[in-house]
Design a protein around this motif. Structure first.
Motif, PDB file in Angstrom:
ATOM      1  N   CYS A  81       0.821  -1.220   0.000  1.00  0.00           N
ATOM      2  CA  CYS A  81       0.000   0.000   0.000  1.00  0.00           C
ATOM      3  C   CYS A  81       0.852   1.266   0.000  1.00  0.00           C
ATOM      4  CB  CYS A  81      -0.910   0.041   1.228  1.00  0.00           C
ATOM      5  SG  CYS A  81      -2.172  -1.236   1.265  1.00  0.00           S
ATOM      6  N   SER A  82       0.270   2.328  -0.481  1.00  0.00           N
ATOM      7  CA  SER A  82       0.823   3.658  -0.230  1.00  0.00           C
ATOM      8  C   SER A  82       0.279   4.140   1.107  1.00  0.00           C
ATOM      9  CB  SER A  82       0.412   4.634  -1.336  1.00  0.00           C
ATOM     10  OG  SER A  82      -0.990   4.889  -1.260  1.00  0.00           O
ATOM     11  N   PHE A  83       0.948   5.112   1.706  1.00  0.00           N
ATOM     12  CA  PHE A  83       0.478   5.603   3.000  1.00  0.00           C
ATOM     13  C   PHE A  83      -0.939   6.185   2.922  1.00  0.00           C
ATOM     14  CE2 PHE A  83       0.305   9.083   6.209  1.00  0.00           C
ATOM     15  CZ  PHE A  83       0.215   8.278   7.328  1.00  0.00           C
ATOM     16  N   PRO A  84      -1.291   6.992   1.904  1.00  0.00           N
ATOM     17  CA  PRO A  84      -2.676   7.485   1.835  1.00  0.00           C
ATOM     18  C   PRO A  84      -3.703   6.359   1.744  1.00  0.00           C
ATOM     19  CG  PRO A  84      -1.267   8.812   0.424  1.00  0.00           C
ATOM     20  CD  PRO A  84      -0.443   7.640   0.885  1.00  0.00           C
ATOM     21  N   GLU A  85      -3.333   5.245   1.106  1.00  0.00           N
ATOM     22  CA  GLU A  85      -4.256   4.111   1.034  1.00  0.00           C
ATOM     23  C   GLU A  85      -4.524   3.548   2.428  1.00  0.00           C
ATOM     24  OE1 GLU A  85      -4.784   0.028  -1.674  1.00  0.00           O
ATOM     25  OE2 GLU A  85      -2.880   1.135  -1.661  1.00  0.00           O
ATOM     26  N   VAL A  86      -3.484   3.463   3.252  1.00  0.00           N
ATOM     27  CA  VAL A  86      -3.650   2.993   4.632  1.00  0.00           C
ATOM     28  C   VAL A  86      -4.459   4.009   5.442  1.00  0.00           C
ATOM     29  CG1 VAL A  86      -2.429   2.394   6.761  1.00  0.00           C
ATOM     30  CG2 VAL A  86      -1.571   1.578   4.560  1.00  0.00           C
ATOM     31  N   CYS A  87      -4.231   5.306   5.181  1.00  0.00           N
ATOM     32  CA  CYS A  87      -5.038   6.340   5.846  1.00  0.00           C
ATOM     33  C   CYS A  87      -6.515   6.131   5.549  1.00  0.00           C
ATOM     34  CB  CYS A  87      -4.613   7.733   5.373  1.00  0.00           C
ATOM     35  SG  CYS A  87      -2.967   8.242   5.892  1.00  0.00           S
ATOM     36  N   TYR A  88      -6.817   5.874   4.295  1.00  0.00           N
ATOM     37  CA  TYR A  88      -8.214   5.651   3.903  1.00  0.00           C
ATOM     38  C   TYR A  88      -8.786   4.429   4.631  1.00  0.00           C
ATOM     39  CZ  TYR A  88     -12.379   5.312   0.973  1.00  0.00           C
ATOM     40  OH  TYR A  88     -13.686   5.261   0.528  1.00  0.00           O
ATOM     41  N   ILE A  89      -7.988   3.351   4.685  1.00  0.00           N
ATOM     42  CA  ILE A  89      -8.440   2.128   5.351  1.00  0.00           C
ATOM     43  C   ILE A  89      -8.725   2.392   6.826  1.00  0.00           C
ATOM     44  CG2 ILE A  89      -7.669  -0.154   6.132  1.00  0.00           C
ATOM     45  CD1 ILE A  89      -6.181  -0.373   3.410  1.00  0.00           C
ATOM     46  N   GLU A  99     -11.434   4.982  -7.810  1.00  0.00           N
ATOM     47  CA  GLU A  99     -12.118   6.287  -7.805  1.00  0.00           C
ATOM     48  C   GLU A  99     -12.069   6.918  -6.408  1.00  0.00           C
ATOM     49  OE1 GLU A  99     -16.571   8.216  -8.615  1.00  0.00           O
ATOM     50  OE2 GLU A  99     -16.172   6.092  -9.078  1.00  0.00           O
ATOM     51  N   GLU A 100     -12.315   6.122  -5.375  1.00  0.00           N
ATOM     52  CA  GLU A 100     -12.268   6.640  -3.999  1.00  0.00           C
ATOM     53  C   GLU A 100     -10.860   7.083  -3.620  1.00  0.00           C
ATOM     54  OE1 GLU A 100     -15.848   3.921  -1.988  1.00  0.00           O
ATOM     55  OE2 GLU A 100     -13.805   3.126  -2.180  1.00  0.00           O
ATOM     56  N   TYR A 101      -9.868   6.304  -4.034  1.00  0.00           N
ATOM     57  CA  TYR A 101      -8.480   6.646  -3.716  1.00  0.00           C
ATOM     58  C   TYR A 101      -8.065   7.948  -4.399  1.00  0.00           C
ATOM     59  CZ  TYR A 101      -3.395   6.304  -3.438  1.00  0.00           C
ATOM     60  OH  TYR A 101      -2.062   6.577  -3.206  1.00  0.00           O
ATOM     61  N   ASP A 102      -8.406   8.085  -5.680  1.00  0.00           N
ATOM     62  CA  ASP A 102      -8.033   9.301  -6.410  1.00  0.00           C
ATOM     63  C   ASP A 102      -8.701  10.528  -5.806  1.00  0.00           C
ATOM     64  OD1 ASP A 102      -6.469   7.802  -8.102  1.00  0.00           O
ATOM     65  OD2 ASP A 102      -7.947   7.718  -9.728  1.00  0.00           O
ATOM     66  N   ARG A 103      -9.967  10.397  -5.437  1.00  0.00           N
ATOM     67  CA  ARG A 103     -10.677  11.530  -4.837  1.00  0.00           C
ATOM     68  C   ARG A 103     -10.085  11.875  -3.472  1.00  0.00           C
ATOM     69  NH1 ARG A 103     -15.382   9.739  -5.755  1.00  0.00           N
ATOM     70  NH2 ARG A 103     -15.792   8.724  -3.748  1.00  0.00           N
ATOM     71  N   PHE A 104      -9.720  10.858  -2.704  1.00  0.00           N
ATOM     72  CA  PHE A 104      -9.140  11.054  -1.372  1.00  0.00           C
ATOM     73  C   PHE A 104      -7.782  11.748  -1.467  1.00  0.00           C
ATOM     74  CE2 PHE A 104      -6.766   9.210   2.331  1.00  0.00           C
ATOM     75  CZ  PHE A 104      -7.537   9.763   3.355  1.00  0.00           C
ATOM     76  N   THR A 105      -6.899  11.248  -2.325  1.00  0.00           N
ATOM     77  CA  THR A 105      -5.565  11.847  -2.449  1.00  0.00           C
ATOM     78  C   THR A 105      -5.628  13.246  -3.044  1.00  0.00           C
ATOM     79  OG1 THR A 105      -5.275  10.668  -4.560  1.00  0.00           O
ATOM     80  CG2 THR A 105      -4.345   9.652  -2.582  1.00  0.00           C
ATOM     81  N   GLU A 106      -6.565  13.475  -3.959  1.00  0.00           N
ATOM     82  CA  GLU A 106      -6.726  14.815  -4.527  1.00  0.00           C
ATOM     83  C   GLU A 106      -7.145  15.800  -3.436  1.00  0.00           C
ATOM     84  OE1 GLU A 106      -7.233  18.037  -7.268  1.00  0.00           O
ATOM     85  OE2 GLU A 106      -6.109  16.155  -7.357  1.00  0.00           O
ATOM     86  N   SER A 193       4.180  12.242  -4.849  1.00  0.00           N
ATOM     87  CA  SER A 193       3.380  11.414  -3.951  1.00  0.00           C
ATOM     88  C   SER A 193       3.416  12.014  -2.545  1.00  0.00           C
ATOM     89  CB  SER A 193       3.944   9.984  -3.912  1.00  0.00           C
ATOM     90  OG  SER A 193       5.203   9.975  -3.246  1.00  0.00           O
ATOM     91  N   TYR A 194       2.595  11.475  -1.664  1.00  0.00           N
ATOM     92  CA  TYR A 194       2.545  11.972  -0.283  1.00  0.00           C
ATOM     93  C   TYR A 194       3.923  11.889   0.362  1.00  0.00           C
ATOM     94  CZ  TYR A 194       0.611  12.571   4.458  1.00  0.00           C
ATOM     95  OH  TYR A 194       0.328  13.020   5.726  1.00  0.00           O
ATOM     96  N   THR A 195       4.554  10.709   0.269  1.00  0.00           N
ATOM     97  CA  THR A 195       5.864  10.542   0.903  1.00  0.00           C
ATOM     98  C   THR A 195       6.965  11.232   0.110  1.00  0.00           C
ATOM     99  OG1 THR A 195       5.975   8.366  -0.162  1.00  0.00           O
ATOM    100  CG2 THR A 195       5.354   8.438   2.159  1.00  0.00           C
TER     101      THR A 195
END
Length: 425
Positions: A81-89, A99-106, A193-195
Motif C-alpha cells: 500500500c501507499s500511506f494514503p491508502e492505509v489512511c483511507y483504510i 475512484e475513492e483513492y483518487d478523490r481522497f488523495t486529490e 506522492s505523499y511521501t
C-alpha cells in the motif's frame, strides 16, 4: 455481544453480577459498570489491563505478535500500500476503489499549504528549539486558523478536519525541521506522492533541484505505514481523552503530540540514537552489552525488546528489511550505523538476548533508517508523529461517531482526612 457472567462476592455479604464483553475475537473484558451503583471501582495504575473504549480500528495480539489494521495484517499493508491508502483504510474501514483513492488523495493534495502567518509565528521561537516542541505549538495554533470546524457531531466537518490534518502534518513537520536548521521552508509540490512530497520538503533547498530517491521514498512510506496506529497507546489515549470533552480536533492532536514525545513512547527512537551516540564506536560495545546484562546496573539498551509484544514486534521484520535496503544504497561509513549493525548481530545470536526476547524493535530500525537519510535524532519522533496522525484522527472520528462521554478516571485518594483549617501565620 455478551457471553457468560461473573459474580463478585464482597466482604459485607453483597454480590455484584458482571457481564463479559467480548469483541470480534481476542480476550473478553469484564464489564465493571455495575460497580457504579455499589460505590466501588477498580484500581489499575496505567490502565494496563483496562479497556476504556470499544474500537474497530486496530487489533493487537501481544502473545502471538499480531498487528491488524481494520483486519488487514500490517506487514501486508506495508508491502503493498501507499500511506494514503492505509489512511483511507483506517478512516473508512475498507480498502478504497480507484475512484475513492483518487478523490481522497486529490483532497489531501489541495490542503497541503500552511498559512503564511504560521511561518511568521515560528520566528518567535529559538532556533535551537526541539522540533517536537515546535510541532506541538504549531499544530495547536492551527485551531486558531480553522476554528470553523466546531461541530464535532457533523460527519462532514470531521471529514474536513481529517483531510486538513493529514495534508498539513508533513508540511508542518518539514517547516519545523527547516526552522531548526536555519534553512528556508520548501513549499509542497502537488505533483509528487505523499511521501515523495514529504522528503522534498525535508531536504530540498532553493539553490538546487531535489530528486526524490525511490529507495528512500519506499522506506519513508513504510515508516509512516508501520507507525500509523498502535491501539490505545499513551498518545492515542490522550487524543481520545482530550476529544471526549468535545475539544477542537487540532487541539486534540497537539495533545497527542505532547504525549508521544516521551522516551517511553514515540521518543524511544530518539533515545535509541542517543544510546548509540553514547557507545560511539564498535570496540566499546562489549562493555555496554555487559552492563545491559547486569541486573544491578541501571543502563538499558534502548531499541531492544518491546513492552507490548511477548516475542517480537511484527513491524520490526519489514523495517529491518527496509533498513538494510537503505544502508546498502547509501553506504555504511557512519560510525553509529556500524555500531547499530554490530548490536543487531549480537541481539540475533547472543543467548542472553534470545532467552530474554530482546529482539531489535521497530524503534531501533526506524532510528537507523532516518539517521541514514541524514535526519538528526531530534526529528525521529516528529516523523513517527506524521505517520501516527492518521491513527489519532481515526480514533477521534470513531469516538465522535457515537454518543460522546467525557473521560473521567477514578483515583484512590491517599491524602489527609477531613480536618478544620487553623491558620499557621
Amino acid at each position: 455481544m455478551t457471553e457468560k457472567k461473573a459474580t463478585l462476592a464482597l466482604n459485607d455479604q453483597r454480590s455484584v453480577e458482571l457481564d463479559f464483553n467480548a469483541g470480534s475475537f481476542g480476550p473478553a473484558a469484564l464489564d465493571i459498570r455495575p460497580f457504579l451503583g455499589e460505590d466501588l471501582y477498580t484500581y489499575d495504575p496505567g490502565f494496563v489491563n483496562t479497556a476504556g473504549c470499544e474500537s474497530a480500528i486496530t487489533y493487537i495480539d501481544a502473545r502471538n505478535s499480531v498487528l491488524l489494521h481494520r483486519g488487514f495484517p500490517v506487514d501486508q499493508l506495508a508491502e503493498h500500500c501507499s500511506f494514503p491508502e492505509v489512511c483511507y483504510i483506517l478512516l473508512h474501514g475498507q480498502a478504497p476503489s480507484r475512484e475513492e483513492y483518487d478523490r481522497f488523495t486529490e483532497s489531501i493534495t489541495r490542503h497541503t499549504l500552511i498559512h503564511e502567518q504560521m511561518t511568521r509565528m515560528l520566528s518567535g521561537f529559538r532556533r535551537d528549539s526541539h522540533p517536537m516542541a515546535l510541532m506541538c505549538a504549531v499544530v495547536g495554533a492551527l485551531a486558531a486558523f480553522y476554528h470553523d470546524v466546531l461541530d464535532v457531531d457533523n460527519a462532514g466537518d470531521r471529514e474536513l478536519a481529517a483531510l486538513r490534518l493529514l495534508a498539513k502534518m508533513p508540511t508542518v513537520a518539514a517547516m519545523c525541521y527547516k526552522y531548526s536548521i536555519e534553512q528556508p521552508s520548501a513549499y509542497p509540490r502537488n505533483s509528487l506522492s505523499y511521501t515523495g512530497n514529504f522528503l522534498h520538503m525535508l531536504f530540498a533547498i532553493p539553490a538546487e533541484k531535489y530528486e526524490v530517491d525511490p529507495i528512500l521514498e519506499r522506506a519513508m512510506n513504510r515508516i509512516l505505514i508501520l507507525h500509523a496506529d498502535h491501539g490505545q497507546c499513551p498518545s492515542t489515549t490522550t487524543v481520545r481523552t482530550a476529544g471526549s470533552s468535545g475539544a477542537n480536533p487540532f487541539a486534540c492532536i497537539a495533545a497527542g503530540l505532547a504525549s508521544m514525545w516521551g522516551p517511553l513512547h514515540g521518543g524511544a527512537n530518539e533515545a535509541c540514537m542517543r544510546m548509540l551516540e553514547e557507545i560511539s564506536t564498535v570496540d566499546r560495545i562489549p562493555a555496554f552489552v555487559n552492563r545491559a546484562k547486569d541486573r544491578h546496573d541501571s543502563f538499558r539498551l534502548m531499541g531492544f525488546g518491546n513492552s507490548i509484544y511477548h516475542h517480537f514486534d511484527p513491524r520490526a521484520a519489514i523495517l529491518r528489511k527496509t533498513c538494510h535496503e537503505v544502508l546498502s544504497a547509501l553506504g555504511m561509513e557512519d560510525n553509529l550505523l556500524q555500531v547499530a549493525m554490530e548490536l543487531e548481530h549480537i541481539a540475533m545470536t547472543d543467548a542472553f538476548f534470545l532467552e530474554n526476547k530482546l529482539y531489535p524493535s521497530a524503534d531501533f530500525y526506524t532510528a537507523l533508517i532516518l539517521k541514514a537519510m541524514g535526519l538528526p535524532s531530534s526529528m525521529f519522533t516528529v516523523i513517527t508523529a506524521v505517520g501516527r496522525t492518521t491513527g489519532w484522527i481515526a480514533h477521534w472520528n470513531e469516538m465522535h461517531s457515537r454518543p460522546l462521554k467525557a473521560c473521567r478516571p477514578r483515583q484512590v485518594y491517599t491524602g489527609e482526612e477531613r480536618r478544620d483549617f487553623v491558620s499557621r501565620l
